[in-house]
Design a protein around this motif. Structure first.
Motif, PDB file in Angstrom:
ATOM      1  N   ASN B  49      13.923  -4.679   0.293  1.00  0.00           N
ATOM      2  CA  ASN B  49      13.058  -3.091   0.380  1.00  0.00           C
ATOM      3  C   ASN B  49      12.555  -2.254  -0.428  1.00  0.00           C
ATOM      4  O   ASN B  49      11.444  -1.619  -0.518  1.00  0.00           O
ATOM      5  CB  ASN B  49      12.954  -3.120   2.311  1.00  0.00           C
ATOM      6  CG  ASN B  49      13.107  -4.173   3.205  1.00  0.00           C
ATOM      7  OD1 ASN B  49      12.718  -5.350   3.082  1.00  0.00           O
ATOM      8  ND2 ASN B  49      13.632  -3.932   3.803  1.00  0.00           N
ATOM      9  N   LEU B  54       8.967  -1.244   0.136  1.00  0.00           N
ATOM     10  CA  LEU B  54       8.511  -0.411   1.874  1.00  0.00           C
ATOM     11  C   LEU B  54       9.855   0.130   2.764  1.00  0.00           C
ATOM     12  O   LEU B  54       9.640   0.143   3.895  1.00  0.00           O
ATOM     13  CB  LEU B  54       9.189  -2.307   3.115  1.00  0.00           C
ATOM     14  CG  LEU B  54       7.933  -2.927   2.365  1.00  0.00           C
ATOM     15  CD1 LEU B  54       8.814  -4.561   2.558  1.00  0.00           C
ATOM     16  CD2 LEU B  54       6.816  -2.782   2.171  1.00  0.00           C
ATOM     17  N   ASP B  55      10.612   0.868   1.966  1.00  0.00           N
ATOM     18  CA  ASP B  55      11.965   1.534   2.460  1.00  0.00           C
ATOM     19  C   ASP B  55      11.961   1.746   2.131  1.00  0.00           C
ATOM     20  O   ASP B  55      12.200   1.678   0.210  1.00  0.00           O
ATOM     21  CB  ASP B  55      12.865   0.361   3.040  1.00  0.00           C
ATOM     22  CG  ASP B  55      13.400   0.816   4.349  1.00  0.00           C
ATOM     23  OD1 ASP B  55      13.104   2.653   4.295  1.00  0.00           O
ATOM     24  OD2 ASP B  55      14.484   1.036   4.267  1.00  0.00           O
ATOM     25  N   LYS B  75      -0.362   7.451  -0.735  1.00  0.00           N
ATOM     26  CA  LYS B  75      -1.657   6.348  -1.612  1.00  0.00           C
ATOM     27  C   LYS B  75      -1.314   6.059  -1.995  1.00  0.00           C
ATOM     28  O   LYS B  75      -1.955   4.809  -2.543  1.00  0.00           O
ATOM     29  CB  LYS B  75      -2.662   7.082  -1.353  1.00  0.00           C
ATOM     30  CG  LYS B  75      -3.895   6.879  -0.723  1.00  0.00           C
ATOM     31  CD  LYS B  75      -4.922   7.598  -0.437  1.00  0.00           C
ATOM     32  CE  LYS B  75      -6.454   7.045  -1.110  1.00  0.00           C
ATOM     33  NZ  LYS B  75      -7.636   6.760  -0.536  1.00  0.00           N
ATOM     34  N   THR B  78       1.297   2.989  -2.366  1.00  0.00           N
ATOM     35  CA  THR B  78       0.371   1.722  -1.743  1.00  0.00           C
ATOM     36  C   THR B  78      -0.459   1.378  -2.521  1.00  0.00           C
ATOM     37  O   THR B  78      -0.174  -0.278  -2.974  1.00  0.00           O
ATOM     38  CB  THR B  78      -0.231   2.297  -0.608  1.00  0.00           C
ATOM     39  OG1 THR B  78       0.639   2.755   0.555  1.00  0.00           O
ATOM     40  CG2 THR B  78      -0.509   1.404  -0.022  1.00  0.00           C
ATOM     41  N   GLU B  79      -0.685   1.612  -3.642  1.00  0.00           N
ATOM     42  CA  GLU B  79      -1.769   1.353  -4.444  1.00  0.00           C
ATOM     43  C   GLU B  79      -0.794   0.557  -5.817  1.00  0.00           C
ATOM     44  O   GLU B  79      -1.339  -0.457  -5.480  1.00  0.00           O
ATOM     45  CB  GLU B  79      -2.564   2.576  -4.782  1.00  0.00           C
ATOM     46  CG  GLU B  79      -4.041   2.319  -5.515  1.00  0.00           C
ATOM     47  CD  GLU B  79      -4.992   1.560  -4.851  1.00  0.00           C
ATOM     48  OE1 GLU B  79      -5.562   0.792  -5.471  1.00  0.00           O
ATOM     49  OE2 GLU B  79      -4.846   1.809  -3.600  1.00  0.00           O
ATOM     50  N   TYR B  81       1.514  -0.304  -5.335  1.00  0.00           N
ATOM     51  CA  TYR B  81       2.456  -1.944  -4.592  1.00  0.00           C
ATOM     52  C   TYR B  81       1.802  -2.702  -3.715  1.00  0.00           C
ATOM     53  O   TYR B  81       2.250  -4.122  -4.510  1.00  0.00           O
ATOM     54  CB  TYR B  81       3.084  -1.363  -3.536  1.00  0.00           C
ATOM     55  CG  TYR B  81       3.511  -2.066  -2.160  1.00  0.00           C
ATOM     56  CD1 TYR B  81       4.860  -2.693  -1.768  1.00  0.00           C
ATOM     57  CD2 TYR B  81       2.595  -2.146  -0.903  1.00  0.00           C
ATOM     58  CE1 TYR B  81       5.449  -3.439  -0.907  1.00  0.00           C
ATOM     59  CE2 TYR B  81       2.753  -3.226   0.124  1.00  0.00           C
ATOM     60  CZ  TYR B  81       3.710  -4.300  -0.030  1.00  0.00           C
ATOM     61  OH  TYR B  81       3.990  -5.111   1.062  1.00  0.00           O
ATOM     62  N   LYS B  82       0.731  -3.073  -3.866  1.00  0.00           N
ATOM     63  CA  LYS B  82      -0.430  -4.126  -3.936  1.00  0.00           C
ATOM     64  C   LYS B  82      -0.579  -4.576  -4.886  1.00  0.00           C
ATOM     65  O   LYS B  82      -1.119  -5.714  -4.401  1.00  0.00           O
ATOM     66  CB  LYS B  82      -2.167  -2.894  -2.988  1.00  0.00           C
ATOM     67  CG  LYS B  82      -2.181  -2.892  -1.877  1.00  0.00           C
ATOM     68  CD  LYS B  82      -3.094  -2.725  -1.234  1.00  0.00           C
ATOM     69  CE  LYS B  82      -4.145  -1.368  -1.989  1.00  0.00           C
ATOM     70  NZ  LYS B  82      -5.243  -1.112  -0.867  1.00  0.00           N
ATOM     71  N   PHE B  89       8.869 -14.263   2.364  1.00  0.00           N
ATOM     72  CA  PHE B  89      10.467 -14.277   3.954  1.00  0.00           C
ATOM     73  C   PHE B  89      11.136 -14.759   4.325  1.00  0.00           C
ATOM     74  O   PHE B  89      10.431 -16.182   4.155  1.00  0.00           O
ATOM     75  CB  PHE B  89      10.085 -13.102   5.037  1.00  0.00           C
ATOM     76  CG  PHE B  89       9.297 -12.185   4.475  1.00  0.00           C
ATOM     77  CD1 PHE B  89       9.523 -10.714   4.906  1.00  0.00           C
ATOM     78  CD2 PHE B  89       7.547 -11.630   4.471  1.00  0.00           C
ATOM     79  CE1 PHE B  89       8.973  -9.489   4.765  1.00  0.00           C
ATOM     80  CE2 PHE B  89       6.749 -10.547   4.236  1.00  0.00           C
ATOM     81  CZ  PHE B  89       7.333  -9.599   4.578  1.00  0.00           C
ATOM     82  N   HIS B  93       7.169 -15.598   7.933  1.00  0.00           N
ATOM     83  CA  HIS B  93       5.717 -14.192   8.456  1.00  0.00           C
ATOM     84  C   HIS B  93       4.235 -14.288   8.091  1.00  0.00           C
ATOM     85  O   HIS B  93       3.866 -13.718   7.446  1.00  0.00           O
ATOM     86  CB  HIS B  93       6.343 -13.033   7.739  1.00  0.00           C
ATOM     87  CG  HIS B  93       7.725 -11.805   8.485  1.00  0.00           C
ATOM     88  ND1 HIS B  93       8.155 -12.711   9.713  1.00  0.00           N
ATOM     89  CD2 HIS B  93       8.387 -11.956   8.212  1.00  0.00           C
ATOM     90  CE1 HIS B  93       8.410 -12.152  10.078  1.00  0.00           C
ATOM     91  NE2 HIS B  93       9.770 -11.320   9.461  1.00  0.00           N
ATOM     92  N   PRO B 107      -4.384 -10.629   1.360  1.00  0.00           N
ATOM     93  CA  PRO B 107      -3.910  -9.133   0.055  1.00  0.00           C
ATOM     94  C   PRO B 107      -5.039  -9.479  -0.428  1.00  0.00           C
ATOM     95  O   PRO B 107      -5.629  -8.081  -0.919  1.00  0.00           O
ATOM     96  CB  PRO B 107      -2.675 -10.078  -0.361  1.00  0.00           C
ATOM     97  CG  PRO B 107      -2.336 -11.105   0.376  1.00  0.00           C
ATOM     98  CD  PRO B 107      -3.094 -12.031   1.256  1.00  0.00           C
ATOM     99  N   TYR B 110      -7.307  -6.297   1.380  1.00  0.00           N
ATOM    100  CA  TYR B 110      -6.514  -4.971   1.232  1.00  0.00           C
ATOM    101  C   TYR B 110      -6.894  -4.661  -0.670  1.00  0.00           C
ATOM    102  O   TYR B 110      -6.776  -3.354  -0.974  1.00  0.00           O
ATOM    103  CB  TYR B 110      -5.243  -5.167   1.602  1.00  0.00           C
ATOM    104  CG  TYR B 110      -5.325  -5.376   3.019  1.00  0.00           C
ATOM    105  CD1 TYR B 110      -6.339  -4.379   3.536  1.00  0.00           C
ATOM    106  CD2 TYR B 110      -4.375  -6.119   3.780  1.00  0.00           C
ATOM    107  CE1 TYR B 110      -6.002  -4.686   5.361  1.00  0.00           C
ATOM    108  CE2 TYR B 110      -4.916  -6.993   5.079  1.00  0.00           C
ATOM    109  CZ  TYR B 110      -5.190  -5.931   5.870  1.00  0.00           C
ATOM    110  OH  TYR B 110      -5.181  -5.862   7.007  1.00  0.00           O
TER     111      TYR B 110
END
Ligand SMILES: Nc1ncnc2c1ncn2[C@@H]1O[C@H](COP(=O)(O)OP(=O)(O)OP(=O)(O)O)[C@@H](O)[C@H]1O
Ligand SMILES: [Mg+2]
Lengths: 784, 230
Positions: B49, B54-55, B75, B78-79, B81-82, B89, B93, B107, B110
Motif C-alpha cells: 500500500n 494508498l498509505d 493532488k 494522486t495524479e 498514482y493515477k 486485490f 474488489h 479508471p 477518472y
C-alpha cells in the motif's frame, strides 16, 4: 463521468427498492407538505396585491384613549375623507364606506340577497376594481347608480346586458346599473357584490357630513408615492382633533399591504396577526423538509457500510474526494428531483382537498417563473442538505481500511446518526404536544361559559315590514308551540356593533371616561337569549316598562355600583332605570374578557329577530313554521336565518384552521419520522442479523432479543424528551400568551406526548425486529 | 524506478509504538517482476500500500522515477498514482453495481479520457483477454477466476507502468492461479510492465525475478534469480 454517476445512482435506487421507497416517500411527503404550505403562505402574502397601487393605499385608523385603555378603531368621522383631500396635497384621493350590509336586489321576478357597500363617489379612484362593462370612473356619479360584480349581474339578468338595467334595492329605491366589475378576488380584504353611492341629499348623509363625533364609516386614502407617512399621521390627528369634541385621539395610516397580515392592535400598537401563523407555517414547512432530509441522511449513512467498498475501490482507481462528493451529491439530487416530480403530482391530487379544508382557492401554476425558480431552489437545497452528510461521510473513507475488509463503522461513526434521530424525536415530541395543546385550547374556549345559551337560538334579519308586524309575528310564533320566547335586537348576539361612552349616574366620578358596548333589545331579552340574571329582572311586556336598561356584571364592576337595581342612568337625552343585571355574555372574542355592556329596551325598530326554540324541538321542523309566518308578514323579503351557535363558531375559524393545519402537518411530519425510524431499525437489524442468530442459538428468548434491539432507541427517546420538553414548553407558553382566556400547560401534556413517541418507537422497532427475532438462526448463520 | 529508503511505519498501541515496518530499503527497476513473501502479519500488504501510495509511512522517503513522492502535494500524488499504478486485490474488489464493461472503464473516467477513446480502449482489452461475451454481466454473475481477470484488465486498462497485486490468487484454485500467473508473466515480458506481487505460494513467487522476504516488518532476505529466457 456524470453519466456514469447517474447510471450508478439509478442502479442503486433500483437495486435497494425498500431503501429507495422509504427515502423517496419521506422526501415526497416532505416536499408535498412544503409546497402546500408555501402555496398557502403565498396566498396570504398576496392579499390585496391585485390593486396596482396597493403600496399607496392606506386606511385611516384611530387610537382612542379611555381612562388609559387605548382602543384602536377603523371607524372615523364621515367628513374626514373630504377634509383630508382638501387639506393635504399628498392625499391623491380619499373615500369612505359603511363596512357593508346585506341588501335585497330585485329585478323582475328575481330576488337575491347580496353584500353591498355604501361608498362615497371617489371609491373607484382609490381602489382599482377590474371593470368588465361600463366605466368605473363615473359609475357612482349619480345617487341612483349601482355597480354590480359580474356574478351578481349574471344572477339578476342572466346573459342580458346589465348596463342601464334598473334594480330595486331593499324594496324601496331604484338603482341603475352603471358598471359591472369582476368578482372581488377571494384574497381581498374588502368584499362586496354591489357598490352603492351614499346619497348626498338624504337626511342621514347630510347630518353625517358635519358629524365629527359619531363614527359609522371607514376611510381609505391613496397617497402620492413617496409621501412621509409619519408626518402626515400627525397632521391628520391635528386636523381631526380640531373638529368635533376636541379630543386627543391619535390618527394613523394603516397601509394596505398590512391589512391582512398585521391586523391586530393592542394598546394602540400593532401586534401582528395572521403574520405569526404565516411565519409559523413557513417554519413548519422548513422543519418538515428538514426531517425528510434527515431521514435521507440517516438511511444513506446507515447503508454506507455497504457502499464503503465502492468508495475504497474508486479511490484506488484514482478517484479524488471531489469526484466522490460529486457522485454522492448527484445521487441525492436525483432523489430530490424524483421526489419533486412525485410531489408536484401529489399537490395536484391533494389541492382540491386541501382547498376545501382551508376554505381557499389555491392553485398550482407550474409555468409560473416564480414557481420554476422556487422549484429549482427546493430541489437543489433538498438535494444538497440531504446529500451533504452522506457525501462528506462516505467520501472520507480510507481505502486501505475499507478494503482490508476490517472496516467497521465503530461506535463513533453512528454518533451523528444518533444526533439526527434524537433531533427527529425531539421535533416529534414538540409537534405532538403542540397539536394536543392547540386542541385543548380550542376545546377550552369552546367550552367556556358564554353567559347565555347559543343553542336552539335562531336569528332572523328584520325589515320595516317585519318590525311593523312584530307583535303578530311574535304571537304566531309562540302559538306554534315550538317557540318559547321571541325578542328583537339592534345587533347580533355574537358581535358588538356599538361602543359608546358610559351613561351618567349620580355619584359618577368626575373624570371617569368609560366606554362600553350598547345594544337595544325588545322585551324578553334575557329569556330569549338565555342570559342568566344575577339581580333584578328581564324586560317585561307591560305598558309601564319603558326607559329601562340592563347592565352586565362587568359594567357594574367597572362603574363601581353598589346597588345598581333601580338606579337612574342619563344616556343621551333620556333617563333609563336599571332593572336587571345579567351575567357576562361573551359576544365578541371568546378568547378575551367580556366588555362592560348595557342593553336598552327598544320596542320599535330593530335589526334582528331572535327566536328561542323549546327544548327538544327539531330546528328543521320549527323553521318551516317560522318561514311560513315570516313569508306572511314580511312577503317582500326572502326568508333568511342563521343559528346563533353557528354564528358563534365562526369566531373559531382561524383557530380551527390552525388546528386543522397543525394536525395535518404534525401528523405528516411524525409519519416521516416513523418512516425514517423504520428504515433505520431495518438496517440496524440487518447488521445484527448474525449476532441475533448467535444469541438465539445461545438461548436468548424473543422478548430478550426485542429488548436488546429496542434498548438503543429507548435511550434516544429519553434523551429527546429531556431536550424537547423545555423548548416545547417555552414555545407553547408564548403561543398561549396571545390569549387572555386560555388553558394552562400541565406536566401531563409532556408525559402524554413523550409516551406517545415512545410507544410509536417501540411499535416500529418491534415490528421490524420481530422478523429477525423469529427467524431460524440456522439461516442467518449460514448466509455468512 | 522505485526507491524506498528507511521506510518505517508504526502504530501507537497502548502508548507504546508498535512497528509494522522497520527501516525498509528497497530498489525496484523498471521492467522487474518482484514477489514479496512472508508470514501473516509481517507487513506485506502495508508495504504494498505504501508503494501504491494508498498509505503513508511514519518515516522514510520514497522516490518514484525522479519524483520524491512525499514532497508532492496530495493532488499531484494522486495524479502520479493515477497515471502509473494499477492495483489488483485478493478479493477482486469489483464494483457490484457496475457491469464488467463499466468496471473496466472506470479508471479511464477518472483520467478524463474521451468517450470515443474509452470505448476503443475497453473493446481492445476485452478482445485481448477474451471476455467480450461477458462485458454486460455484473460481478456477481462471474466465477472467482473471471472476476480476478476483470480486476486485472481493469488494472491494466490505463496502461500503468507499475502493477501491484496483493495475493491475486488467494481466492482461486491452483489451476486458475496458474493462469493468472502466466498472464502476469506475459504482461511483464511483452509489455514491460513492472509487477510487484504479494503471495504466500512459493510456486507463484518463483514467477518473479526477485523475492523479498519480510519478517516482523523487516526485510529478512532477498533472493535474486537470473532473468528467464524468452
Ligand atoms: N490500524 C492498525 N493498528 C495497529 N496495528 C495494525 C493496524 N493495521 C495493521 N496493523 C498490524 O500491522 C501488521 C501488518 O499488517 P499487514 O496487513 O501488512 O500484514 P500482511 O503481511 O499483509 O498479513 P497477511 O499475510 O495476513 O495479509 C499486522 O500485525 C497488523 O496487526
Ligand atoms: Mg495482507
Amino acid at each position: 463521468m456524470f453519466k456514469s454517476y447517474l447510471k450508478i445512482a439509478w442502479r442503486n435506487i433500483w437495486r435497494n427498492k425498500a431503501f429507495s421507497i422509504t427515502n423517496l416517500s419521506g422526501l415526497t411527503i416532505g416536499m408535498t407538505c412544503t409546497m402546500l404550505i408555501l402555496l398557502w403562505v403565498q396566498d396570504e402574502l398576496n392579499w390585496d396585491k391585485f390593486h396596482p397601487d396597493h403600496q399607496d393605499i392606506y386606511q385611516v385608523m384611530v387610537n382612542r384613549d379611555f381612562n388609559g385603555e387605548v382602543n384602536t378603531d377603523k371607524s372615523v368621522p364621515f367628513p374626514l375623507a373630504e377634509e383630508l383631500k382638501r387639506n393635504f396635497p399628498q392625499v391623491k384621493n380619499a373615500t369612505t364606506d359603511n363596512y357593508g350590509s346585506d341588501i335585497i336586489l330585485k329585478y323582475n321576478e328575481t330576488i337575491i340577497k347580496r353584500r353591498a357597500l355604501n361608498v362615497s363617489q371617489e371609491y373607484n379612484d382609490v381602489f382599482q376594481w377590474k371593470v368588465v362593462k361600463g366605466s368605473a370612473a363615473r359609475a357612482l356619479a349619480n345617487p341612483e347608480d349601482i355597480i354590480l360584480t359580474a356574478s351578481t349581474a349574471r344572477s339578476l339578468f342572466g346573459d342580458a346586458d346589465p348596463l342601464g338595467k334598473v334594480v330595486r334595492v331593499d324594496n324601496h329605491s331604484d338603482y341603475t346599473v352603471s358598471a359591472v366589475v369582476e368578482d372581488v378576488p377571494a384574497n381581498s380584504s374588502i368584499q362586496f357584490n354591489a357598490l352603492l353611492p351614499f346619497n348626498p341629499s338624504s337626511d342621514f348623509v347630510k347630518q353625517a357630513s358635519t358629524d365629527w363625533v359619531n363614527c359609522f364609516s371607514q376611510t381609505f386614502i391613496k397617497l402620492q408615492p413617496g409621501t412621509d407617512v409619519t408626518a402626515l399621521n400627525k397632521q391628520i390627528s391635528v386636523l381631526a382633533n380640531s373638529r368635533g369634541e376636541k379630543k386627543n385621539f391619535v390618527y394613523f395610516l394603516h397601509p394596505m399591504d398590512k391589512w391582512r397580515l398585521y391586523s391586530d392592535f393592542k394598546h394602540g400598537v400593532n401586534t401582528g396577526g395572521m403574520i405569526s401563523y404565516v411565519k409559523l407555517f413557513t417554519v413548519i414547512a422548513i422543519i418538515i423538509l428538514l426531517i425528510a432530509c434527515v431521514n435521507f441522511m440517516n438511511l444513506s449513512t446507515a447503508k454506507s457500510e455497504k457502499r464503503a467498498k465502492e468508495v475504497g475501490i474508486r479511490k484506488t482507481l484514482g478517484s479524488e474526494r471531489k469526484q466522490l462528493l460529486l457522485q454522492f451529491y448527484s445521487e441525492s439530487m436525483i432523489f430530490s428531483f424524483i421526489a419533486f416530480l412525485l410531489s408536484v403530482g401529489a399537490v395536484f391530487l391533494l389541492l382540491p382537498l386541501f382547498n376545501s379544508m382551508i376554505n381557499k382557492q389555491l392553485h398550482l401554476d407550474i409555468l409560473d417563473p416564480l414557481f420554476i425558480l422556487l422549484a429549482i431552489m427546493l430541489i437543489v437545497v433538498t438535494g444538497l442538505v440531504a446529500g451533504s452528510y452522506p457525501a462528506l461521510y462516505l467520501s472520507s473513507f480510507n481505502p486501505v481500511k475499507v478494503l482490508k475488509g476490517t472496516f467497521l463503522a465503530g461506535k463513533n461513526a453512528s454518533i451523528p446518526r444518533k444526533v439526527l434521530v434524537v433531533l427527529q424525536f425531539s421535533i416529534s415530541v414538540l409537534l405532538i404536544s403542540s397539536t394536543i395543546l392547540v386542541y385543548q385550547q380550542i376545546q377550552h374556549v369552546k367550552g367556556r361559559d358564554l353567559g347565555y345559551n347559543p343553542n336552539n337560538l335562531i336569528s332572523i334579519p328584520s325589515s320595516d315590514d317585519a318590525n311593523k308586524n312584530a307583535e303578530v309575528i311574535r304571537n304566531e310564533l309562540i302559538q306554534t308551540g315550538l317557540v318559547s320566547a321571541v325578542t328583537r335586537t339592534s345587533s347580533p348576539v355574537t358581535d358588538i356593533w356599538n361602543y359608546t361612552p358610559a351613561p351618567n349616574w349620580k355619584g359618577k366620578p368626575q373624570n371617569a371616561d368609560l366606554i362600553m358596548s350598547a345594544m337595544r333589545s325588545d322585551i324578553d331579552f334575557g329569556k330569549t337569549v338565555g342570559a342568566r340574571m344575577i339581580q333584578g329582572r328581564d324586560f317585561m311586556n307591560t305598558p309601564g316598562d319603558t326607559s329601562v336598561m340592563l347592565l352586565n356584571k362587568e359594567a357594574v364592576s367597572i362603574m363601581q355600583l353598589k346597588d345598581p337595581i333601580g338606579m337612574e342612568m342619563q344616556y343621551g337625552n333620556r333617563k333609563y332605570t336599571v332593572v336587571g343585571i345579567t351575567d357576562n355574555i361573551v359576544m365578541t372574542s371568546p378568547y378575551a374578557p367580556v366588555k362592560p355592556m348595557m342593553v336598552l329596551l327598544e320596542r320599535r325598530g330593530s335589526a334582528f329577530f331572535l327566536v328561542r326554540l323549546k327544548d327538544g324541538v327539531q330546528p328543521q321542523q320549527a323553521l318551516s313554521h317560522i318561514e311560513t309566518i315570516f313569508k306572511k308578514y314580511n312577503p317582500q323579503y326572502p326568508f333568511d336565518f342563521s343559528f346563533v351557535d353557528q354564528q358563534f363558531n365562526q369566531k373559531f375559524v382561524t383557530e380551527d384552521l390552525i388546528g386543522k393545519l397543525t394536525n395535518l402537518f404534525a401528523g405528516l411530519a411524525i409519519f416521516i419520522c416513523c418512516l425514517g425510524l423504520s428504515g433505520l431499525t431495518a438496517f440496524t437489524i440487518e447488521k445484527r442479523f448474525k449476532e441475533i442468530g448467535i444469541r438465539k442459538v445461545l438461548g436468548a428468548s424473543i422478548r430478550q432479543l426485542l429488548f436488546l434491539i429496542s434498548k438503543e432507541f429507548l435511550y434516544l427517546v429519553l434523551l429527546a424528551a429531556l431536550i424537547s420538553i423545555p423548548v416545547t414548553w417555552w414555545i407553547l407558553h408564548n403561543w398561549l400568551e396571545g390569549y387572555e382566556y386560555r388553558v394552562t400547560i400541565t406536566i401531563w401534556l409532556f408525559a402524554g406526548s413523550c409516551a406517545g413517541v415512545l410507544l410509536l418507537t417501540m411499535v416500529i422497532v418491534w415490528l421490524n425486529s420481530l422478523r429477525a427475532a423469529l427467524a431460524n438462526p440456522v439461516n442467518s448463520l449460514r448466509s455468512e | 524506478m522505485i526507491q524506498l529508503q528507511h521506510i518505517s511505519k508504526w502504530y501507537n498501541v497502548g502508548g507504546k509504538p508498535t512497528f509494522i515496518l522497520k527501516d525498509i530499503n528497497i530498489k525496484i527497476t523498471e521492467g522487474e517482476f518482484v514477489s514479496i513473501m512472508g508470514p501473516s502479519g509481517s507487513g506485506k500488504t502495508t508495504l504494498l500500500n505504501i508503494i501504491g501510495m494508498l498509505d503513508l509511512p511514519s518515516e522514510g522517503s520514497y522516490q518514484f522515477f525522479d519524483q520524491a513522492v512525499y514532497d508532492l502535494r496530495e493532488k499531484h500524488r494522486t495524479e502520479l498514482y493515477k497515471k502509473n499504478i494499477g492495483f489488483i486485490f485478493q478479493a477482486y474488489h469489483l464494483i457490484d453495481e457496475l457491469t464488467v464493461y463499466e468496471n473496466i472503464e472506470t479508471p479511464l473516467l477518472y483520467q478524463d479520457v474521451k468517450s470515443s477513446e474509452r470505448k476503443a480502449m475497453v473493446s481492445d482489452m476485452l478482445d485481448k483477454f477474451n471476455i467480450v461475451g461477458k462485458k454486460d454481466l455484473f460481478p456477481s454473475q462471474l466465477s472467482g477466476g473471471q472476476q480476478q481477470l476483470v480486476g486485472i484488465v481493469r488494472a491494466l486498462i490505463a496502461k500503468p507502468k507499475l502493477l501491484l497485486a496483493d495475493e491475486p490468487t488467494g481466492n482461486l484454485n491452483s489451476k486458475q492461479g496458474e493462469e493468472i500467473m502466466d498472464l502476469f508473466q506475459k504482461i511483464n515480458e511483452e509489455e514491460g510492465v513492472t509487477i510487484v506481487q504479494v503471495t504466500h505460494s512459493e510456486k507463484n513467487a518463483d514467477y518473479g525475478h526477485r523475492i523479498i522476504n519480510l519478517l516482523d516488518g523487516r526485510v529478512e532476505s532477498i533472493s535474486e534469480k537470473p532473468l528467464k529466457q524468452v
